[in-house]
Design an enzyme around this catalytic site. Structure first.
Site, PDB file in Angstrom:
ATOM      1  N   HIS A  86      32.304 -19.036  -9.747  1.00  0.00           N
ATOM      2  CA  HIS A  86      32.610 -20.169 -10.018  1.00  0.00           C
ATOM      3  C   HIS A  86      33.808 -20.228  -9.574  1.00  0.00           C
ATOM      4  CE1 HIS A  86      33.251 -23.700 -12.370  1.00  0.00           C
ATOM      5  NE2 HIS A  86      34.624 -23.100 -12.589  1.00  0.00           N
ATOM      6  N   ASP A 100      31.416 -29.506 -25.241  1.00  0.00           N
ATOM      7  CA  ASP A 100      32.625 -29.444 -24.347  1.00  0.00           C
ATOM      8  C   ASP A 100      32.789 -30.761 -23.531  1.00  0.00           C
ATOM      9  OD1 ASP A 100      34.358 -28.154 -22.069  1.00  0.00           O
ATOM     10  OD2 ASP A 100      32.722 -28.933 -20.867  1.00  0.00           O
ATOM     11  N   ARG A 128      40.398 -34.409 -24.952  1.00  0.00           N
ATOM     12  CA  ARG A 128      41.504 -33.786 -24.668  1.00  0.00           C
ATOM     13  C   ARG A 128      42.216 -34.746 -23.576  1.00  0.00           C
ATOM     14  NH1 ARG A 128      39.335 -28.603 -22.306  1.00  0.00           N
ATOM     15  NH2 ARG A 128      41.286 -28.303 -21.510  1.00  0.00           N
ATOM     16  N   SER A 150      36.453 -23.887 -22.418  1.00  0.00           N
ATOM     17  CA  SER A 150      35.688 -24.972 -21.677  1.00  0.00           C
ATOM     18  C   SER A 150      35.003 -24.491 -20.358  1.00  0.00           C
ATOM     19  CB  SER A 150      36.518 -26.028 -21.257  1.00  0.00           C
ATOM     20  OG  SER A 150      35.828 -27.171 -20.467  1.00  0.00           O
ATOM     21  N   LYS A 183      30.345 -23.347 -20.175  1.00  0.00           N
ATOM     22  CA  LYS A 183      29.421 -23.880 -19.066  1.00  0.00           C
ATOM     23  C   LYS A 183      28.746 -22.757 -18.090  1.00  0.00           C
ATOM     24  CE  LYS A 183      32.617 -26.756 -18.199  1.00  0.00           C
ATOM     25  NZ  LYS A 183      33.293 -28.122 -17.942  1.00  0.00           N
TER      26      LYS A 183
END
Ligand code: URA
Ligand code: CA
Length: 433
Positions: free
Chosen positions: A82, A161, A168, A183, A187
């Site tokens: 990621h 999320d 946010r 967050s 995922k």
């Protein structure tokens, strides 16, 4: 349990229990706890921070707020990569076939891009016929048989999320390490892989502008992953200038093909090897990181990585002949050079500004609904540290419109030429705990 008491507890700097964190996230997901209380809680977390245990609990509460992907039908250790996001980041397109060529299962769920350039799916869709709308069964079968498949985002992953992030965004609480780390990790964990390699970017084109902040975020995410039983590590890499030369969807596919042949830009190859060797090691397909890197280089040299890319394209309905004939990828109508206005050395190529220039051409989405033009983009002919003479082409603009004065102006504003430049750093650190 009352939300107001939990807000007061966090405001006063105390630790929330697992039950309290679950109560807060469950209640918010179901709509029992209102936005204004969660806004206050987020602000309390922003100022008081969270312990490693609280961060792991918050992450798992968000994972459990929705569906999760079960990859247990896929044999072997599934390693996901990621990136925290950048400009012209072609690493996924290179790494997926590269790692799969070593018999490591790559089961990738990907999204479309928002902002600077397209996401991995957009890039792959510049290959005629390629599609990611496959069934879950087909996805699992492809990975078991061929070690590689990409599927579009399916299911209702981490709804907590989605709600929290939107809140946010409008309450000045995006920029909080525990909130960002949970967050992102929620995922990744919901997506089902056994191990996770993170590419945490730092610099102008990244979320974390300084190396210190990037390191802190990396430590937070690695700690969460390891605390919830997913082996996780992070590479901290530069995103002050774009990665590689290509920015734009079909241009990046071509760049990935070059890299899989061992003829890609140096920085892209170096980062792919740095991330790839961690993936191979976490997948337990090598005895050491050096051994892992040697194996990756071997499948580039012997053509197996490139063959794997063709196989992958074919399996998902695409035309694999683009690998040997990149001219069959979508091509822009106009190629326009951007000449240097003075002699010197390239001192800065501000990544996010250059990303914006590519977006002006239509390579990225301004909103979720925007159409993108897969053919357009930028090829950087010079990178930081390169010497230039007045009149040399700094960038080749691939456009589908004749007048690109706005793009040229944006590019001139984002490229600084000076008498000298510091050598760029590509990899700042590796974080394993
Ligand atoms: N990206 C995410 O997914 N979450 C954040 O909080 C910040 C960036
Ligand atoms: Ca690139």
């Amino acid at each position: 349990m009352r939300m107001v008491d939990l807000i007061a507890k966090k405001r006063d700097g105390k630790e929330l229990t697992t039950e309290e964190i679950n109560f807060f996230i469950d209640g918010y997901t179901k709509g029992d706890i209102p936005d204004y209380q969660v806004s206050a809680m987020n602000m309390a977390i922003y100022f008081q921070d969270m312990s490693d245990r609280e961060r792991a609990d918050l992450t798992m509460a968000m994972v459990n707020s929705g569906e999760t992907i079960d990859l247990s039908a896929i044999e072997g250790i599934k390693v996901d990569k990621h990136s925290t996001g950048g400009v012209g980041d072609t690493t996924t397109l290179v790494l997926a076939p590269l790692v799969a060529a070593l018999d490591i299962p790559v089961a990738k769920m990907s999204g479309r891009g928002l902002g600077h350039t397209g996401g991995t799916i957009d890039k792959l869709e510049s290959i005629e016929g390629f599609h990611v709308e496959i069934s879950k069964d087909e996805f699992v079968n492809l990975v078991n048989q061929h070690k590689i498949a990409v599927i579009g985002q399916t299911g209702n992953l981490t709804p907590a999320d989605k709600k929290l992030y939107a809140l946010r965004d409008v309450t000045a609480t995006v920029n909080s390490i525990p909130l960002i780390a949970s967050s992102i990790m929620s995922k990744k964990i919901a997506a089902g892989s056994d191990a996770i390699v993170l590419d945490v970017k730092t610099g102008a084109g990244a979320f974390m502008k300084t190396v210190e902040d990037a390191k802190e975020l990396a430590h937070a995410m690695v700690s969460i992953g390891n605390n919830v039983g997913r082996k996780t590590m992070a590479v901290i890499s530069d995103m002050s200038q774009p990665l590689g030369a290509a920015i734009g969807n079909s241009l990046e596919v071509q760049e990935a093909i070059d890299a899989l042949r061992g003829q890609g830009p140096k920085d892209l190859e170096e980062l792919c090897l740095a991330l790839g060797r961690q993936m191979v090691y976490l997948a337990q397909k090598a005895d050491s990181l050096e051994d892992a890197e040697e194996k990756l280089k071997e499948v580039i040299r012997n053509g197996k990585a490139l063959e794997k890319f063709k196989e992958f394209i074919q399996n998902q309905g695409g035309d694999p002949s683009v690998v040997d004939h990149p001219d069959r990828l979508p091509k822009a109508q106009y190629l326009i050079e951007l000449p240097a206005q003075q002699d010197g050395v390239v001192a800065e190529l501000v990544a996010d500004e250059i990303g914006t220039a590519a977006m002006l051409l239509g390579a990225g989405r301004a909103t979720k609904e925007s159409e993108i033009d897969l053919a357009v983009g930028l090829m950087l002919n010079k990178k930081v540290g390169d010497a230039v003479k007045k009149g040399d082409s700094l960038v080749t603009i691939h456009a589908n419109r004749e007048n690109v004065d706005d793009v040229k102006q944006k590019l001139y504003e984002s490229i600084r030429i000076a008498d000298h430049a510091d050598a760029p750093v590509l990899i700042y650190d590796i974080v394993t705990e």
